[in-house]
Design an enzyme around this catalytic site. Structure first.
Site, short mmCIF file in Angstrom:
data_model
loop_
_atom_site.label_atom_id
_atom_site.label_comp_id
_atom_site.label_asym_id
_atom_site.label_seq_id
_atom_site.Cartn_x
_atom_site.Cartn_y
_atom_site.Cartn_z
N GLU A 98 -3.41 -8.69 9.11
CA GLU A 98 -2.45 -8.28 8.09
C GLU A 98 -1.49 -7.29 8.73
OE1 GLU A 98 -4.26 -6.82 4.52
OE2 GLU A 98 -4.88 -8.82 3.86
N ASP A 101 -0.43 2.91 -1.42
CA ASP A 101 -1.03 3.37 -0.17
C ASP A 101 -1.29 4.86 -0.19
OD1 ASP A 101 -1.11 0.90 1.37
OD2 ASP A 101 1.08 0.97 1.25
#
Length: 268
Positions: free
Chosen positions: A49, A60
């Site tokens: 990824e 995040d």
């Protein structure tokens, strides 16, 4: 998309779990991206990824936020990310690459333009963290026509009806977020996640992988028992973050990932 499907078919035949590392494109340096990707494959990565830096990465935690900021300061954008995949493909035509990021950079770049160039570069799938459900069908149709998988997310707060919908449209693999929160947090609830993972695997035709909070071999093994694979991101990004040169970054990538591969291979 076919590389993702073939990879999981092979792993299933071998009774092995997928190991999916996440790195931010352009961090720890522009030059390190492709060598680190190859180092991760040598250390046992099944899928990579590759994070697309964004100025407002709301899902995040601090580690990946700062990594994204560093990459943006180096001028990283979608053009660099796609070029990185293209260079990686010159010597690796097998390992699937999934781009992970947010919708805004793709909209600015142009969805059609991005899709065409992603396909040409060798991208296999895209995971858009903030893709609204009402826009997903249109983008999925565009991606599918080009052979790109639109990877979808599910979490502990996803409703049963929404899970049923996601299970029906999931492509490549379904990414289950182990807890509601941001990446990098450390509060795994293996029992709760395991119950949800077993339910998801029973109702979807694609593999189910789990991420968020996986930081070492022990946590990877615990979560892999009820999943088809695990994603490790923040802990790896931390290990790479201050690598002073490409060789050091590659050594750190190998040293971090190899123990996870060894541990996962003991899980059946």
């Amino acid at each position: 998309m076919h590389r993702i499907d073939e990879t999981f078919r092979r792993l299933r035949a071998q009774s092995r779990k997928a190991l999916i590392p996440f790195i931010t494109a352009g961090d720890p340096s522009l030059e390190a991206a492709v060598p680190v990707m190859h180092a991760l494959v040598r250390a046992g990565a099944d899928v990579i990824e590759l994070g697309v830096p964004f100025s407002d990465p709301m899902a995040d935690g601090p580690v990946i936020q700062h990594s994204s900021e560093r990459a943006l300061q180096r001028g990283v954008g979608l053009a660099y990310v796609l070029q990185t995949v293209d260079v990686f493909r010159q010597s690796d035509a097998v390992t699937p690459v999934v781009l992970m990021g947010y919708l805004n950079p793709l909209e600015i770049y142009g969805i059609a333009r991005f899709t065409q160039q992603a396909l040409a570069s060798g991208v296999d799938g895209v995971l858009l963290v903030d893709l609204p459900p009402e826009e997903a069908d249109e983008i999925r149709a565009i991606f599918s026509a080009a052979g790109l998988a639109l990877i979808v997310l599910a979490s502990p707060t996803t409703s049963a009806s929404r899970l049923a919908t996601l299970s029906g449209v999931a492509q490549g693999y379904l990414y289950y977020v182990s807890f509601a929160g941001v990446t990098g947090a450390d509060r795994l609830d293996a029992q709760s996640a395991g119950d949800r993972l077993r339910g998801l695997r029973a109702q979807t035709q694609v593999p189910v992988v789990v991420g968020f909070g996986i930081r070492d071999a022990a946590s990877a093994v615990v979560m892999a028992v009820d999943a088809d694979g695990v994603v490790v991101g923040s802990a790896l990004v931390t290990a790479l973050s201050d690598a002073p040169d490409v060789d050091t970054a590659c050594r750190r990538a190998d040293a971090f990932l190899a123990p996870l591969r060894q541990a996962l291979d003991a899980v059946k």
